[in-house]
Design an enzyme around this catalytic site. Structure first.
Site, mmCIF file in Angstrom:
data_model
loop_
_atom_site.group_PDB
_atom_site.id
_atom_site.type_symbol
_atom_site.label_atom_id
_atom_site.label_comp_id
_atom_site.label_asym_id
_atom_site.label_seq_id
_atom_site.Cartn_x
_atom_site.Cartn_y
_atom_site.Cartn_z
ATOM 1 N N GLU A 1 -18.900 -10.785 -92.241
ATOM 2 C CA GLU A 1 -19.577 -10.808 -93.534
ATOM 3 C C GLU A 1 -18.973 -9.798 -94.503
ATOM 4 O O GLU A 1 -18.801 -10.076 -95.687
ATOM 5 C CB GLU A 1 -21.084 -10.580 -93.330
ATOM 6 C CG GLU A 1 -21.689 -11.763 -92.568
ATOM 7 C CD GLU A 1 -23.190 -11.668 -92.333
ATOM 8 O OE1 GLU A 1 -23.823 -12.741 -92.290
ATOM 9 O OE2 GLU A 1 -23.712 -10.562 -92.180
ATOM 10 N N ASP B 1 -32.987 -3.561 -79.525
ATOM 11 C CA ASP B 1 -31.593 -3.343 -79.101
ATOM 12 C C ASP B 1 -31.466 -2.394 -77.910
ATOM 13 O O ASP B 1 -30.578 -2.554 -77.070
ATOM 14 C CB ASP B 1 -30.778 -2.749 -80.259
ATOM 15 C CG ASP B 1 -30.412 -3.776 -81.318
ATOM 16 O OD1 ASP B 1 -30.809 -4.948 -81.164
ATOM 17 O OD2 ASP B 1 -29.739 -3.404 -82.289
#
Lengths: 434, 434
Positions: free
Chosen positions: A174, A305
């Site tokens: 990105e 995470d």
């Protein structure tokens, strides 16, 4: 930490990211005292950090004050601090601003950049996990161009406008796409006295395809989009060092560059104090059972995470992204309430809603569990999902307005250098009087 | 500085504020080479800095990239640098990034905070002339509250939530009003464990009325608005020192505070190298004739806050605000073109369009040359004028959207601490384990 005594059980949550806020919402007014700790006073919508780094959005648009989220929660406290250690023996958290006892501890510290032990790369390259880091990248990109116009040394000039992104996961892809669009639409106009065609965006990846957690179809489409935008994609190349000027790799390939953005690895943002058998080595995640309970402890949980819940389908734990964090946070919130009521907890099962990445205007790739697509429609889906996921009506509206404006005008106006200036020692300035 | 040689005359403009950008626009494609220097790469809309400081607007909404303004101007260069000195003998500017010769020099460096020589006040208090300074104030306000919740020492706690603004010009008044609104609408909800009624906003002024450059009617109205909002207004009080904790004044009045914002004085942001007879002492402005030509020099001009053009109506020069800067910049641009064509220059005459200040929602004061009014309608006028004056469609739209949202929701969501943390040495933290 100046938290009042209470008859209720105290839950301490470390981290206000996707996982931490998700459980916080579920524990609202639940006959528990809750203390949420974070080293920032805001929640960060990490998937859009790359747009802050490239001037498309302001930092405030993708962040949200944590205190505002919990404003009306009763017996609920926020403290701005960084946790140093957990003392599991005495059931307390040791932080910069003092210690705090817990009945239940929820570790939701997320992840941090993994340099795989290379200190020189860590010192010289940029990472992009937080808002300050994104603002630093933004300032650095622009400073490089301001310095490039000053030098007549071609090698220095080229190094200043050569950008190397290491790692071709969603963040690297990105960011590479956004830089390529900046090059075309903005930098060319802003710096007419530079030869912008010499600006390079190199995306270096040790694997054999970009976005290697997505489908092969999406990888191929993303790579094509990147190449069409002018990004130079290097596959099967492993970076071995970066001294602030030269990148060396495991092949003959080298790069001369002032800017390395490292997205090649993540690891859990682990906390001192847990027994070593509850840690997964190398990735620094915390091993949890199917209730997100940390292996070896009854009253310590880990979500998001940082948590590694191994299962048949996910032998190395769930992917480190927003969805598992949100789902684990929500379920653990419900489970803690059940635990207090002596009801059985519900095991976690990950509902994979798919993944996506955007490369540029009209260009995105989307993997749904059963269907993969890319291009304009994927791009609309990407925008809709991200807009919808932002916290707060105003953030949604401002981001939408910025996107519409940037789309119509091919522009990104957030190109303000507001962070401390980083002088490049290798640059030879011309001080000739002309 | 790597500026190409040219047959055309070179104009060097120092400063991209209201004055500098105003002349830059007039010199667009005019058979001149123009070099614009600024220490920031963006133009700042200073009248709204106080809203950035209080979380109502993002920094990017009131700033605009200078390179974007001049994107399509031919033979027009921007350089990011800080000017150290002018060498009038050799007609060159000496800067951090090298020297640059000029044919015509335009000094538009604006103004800076004046501490009247008190180094201790300067070291310990905040000023608000730039975007980084506003962001620092925003972070400091929020950090003070985060620290106040931690301490059980009442004196420390009170000092942390006591805000003292020195100087009741527009900046001090607008900031005081905004803080009072934050107290009511936000801080009370964000910090339920603090007794927010103890938060004080003290506005200290050495003169006998607030907004003393405006009409007496407006001063009286503004003071009433401030008092109604809960601001404590102290008049005829001169601050003599501030050591980081205690303010002393020329009376018995003292304040215990962690935060002093100093808006009590401005002075020209002078540059070394001009003859001393062309400088106005004490205020550090540059003496100019009616063509904005610096006294004693043919080819050096000064415009905006830095320029002091004495006239019968303005014996001490024009007020240091946006309007004279914009008008002087525009006229000087036309005059330089005339000078090149050997046509006579036009003398400057200030068109006073009036002045205004906002205190809070629905509350503003407006002085037009012949008519003074205040309240709701004045507030609408204030908003319209400021919105209209912002550069760029997107900034206008985003600011408008924020204002509508903040108005409806009584909110300011930009409360993110993103600047370096300033530890308060005097604060006693409680590290008791509860």
């Amino acid at each position: 930490m100046n938290i009042p005594q209470s008859d209720k059980k105290r839950v301490v949550i470390i981290g206000g990211g996707f996982a931490g806020l998700s459980i916080a919402k579920k524990l609202r007014n639940k006959n528990l005292q809750v203390v949420l700790l974070d080293k920032h006073n805001y929640h960060t919508f990490q998937p859009l950090l790359y747009q802050v780094a490239t001037g498309g959005l302001e930092a405030g648009s993708i962040a949200y004050p944590i205190r505002k989220v919990i404003q009306e929660y009763k017996d609920f406290y926020f403290r701005l601090t960084s946790v140093k250690e957990i003392d599991t023996q005495n059931q307390k958290v040791i932080s910069e601003i003092g210690d705090l006892n817990y009945d239940y501890l929820v570790i939701a510290t997320g992840s941090k950049t993994n340099y795989f032990g290379n200190k020189e790369i860590e010192r010289n390259s940029m990472s992009m996990k937080t808002i300050p880091q994104s603002l630093n990248i933004r300032s650095l990109i622009l400073e490089n161009f301001e310095q490039a116009v000053l030098t007549t040394n071609e090698a220095d000039k080229n190094a200043l406008i050569n950008f190397v992104l290491v790692g071709a996961g969603p963040t690297g892809v990105e960011l590479a796409g956004a830089l390529a669009e900046m090059k075309r639409a903005i930098l060319q106009k802003d710096y007419p006295d530079l030869d912008i065609s010499k600006m390079e965006i190199n995306l270096v990846q040790s694997g054999d395809r970009v976005l290697n957690t997505m489908s092969e179809k999406s990888s191929a489409a993303a790579e094509k989009f990147l190449v069409d935008l002018g990004v130079i994609v290097h596959k099967n190349v492993r970076v071995t060092n970066y001294d602030g000027r030269t990148i060396t790799t495991n092949s003959d390939l080298t790069f001369e560059t002032a800017t390395v953005i490292w997205t090649a690895g993540v690891q859990g943002a682990a906390i001192q104090g847990l027994d070593s058998k509850s840690l997964v080595e190398r990735v620094e995640r915390i091993r949890v059972n199917q209730y997100n309970q940390v292996v070896g402890y009854d009253n310590i949980f880990a979500i998001g995470d940082i948590a590694s819940m191994e299962s048949e389908k996910y032998p190395q734990g769930h992917p480190m992204m927003a969805q598992p964090a949100l789902q684990q946070g929500a379920l653990l919130g419900e489970n803690l309430v059940k635990l207090l009521a002596n009801k059985p907890m519900k095991p976690f099962e990950y509902n994979d809603k798919g993944s996506m990445a955007t490369i540029g205007r009209n260009l995105a790739v989307v993997d749904l569990p059963k269907y993969h697509f890319n291009g304009l429609f994927a791009w609309f889906v990407w925008m809709f999902v991200h807009l919808f996921s932002l916290i707060g009506f105003k953030n949604k509206a401002v981001v939408f307005l910025n996107w519409v404006y940037n789309y119509i005008r091919f522009d990104r106006e957030g190109r303000l250098i507001v962070r401390p200036f980083k002088k490049r020692s290798f640059v030879t300035f011309t001080s000739d009087e002309v």
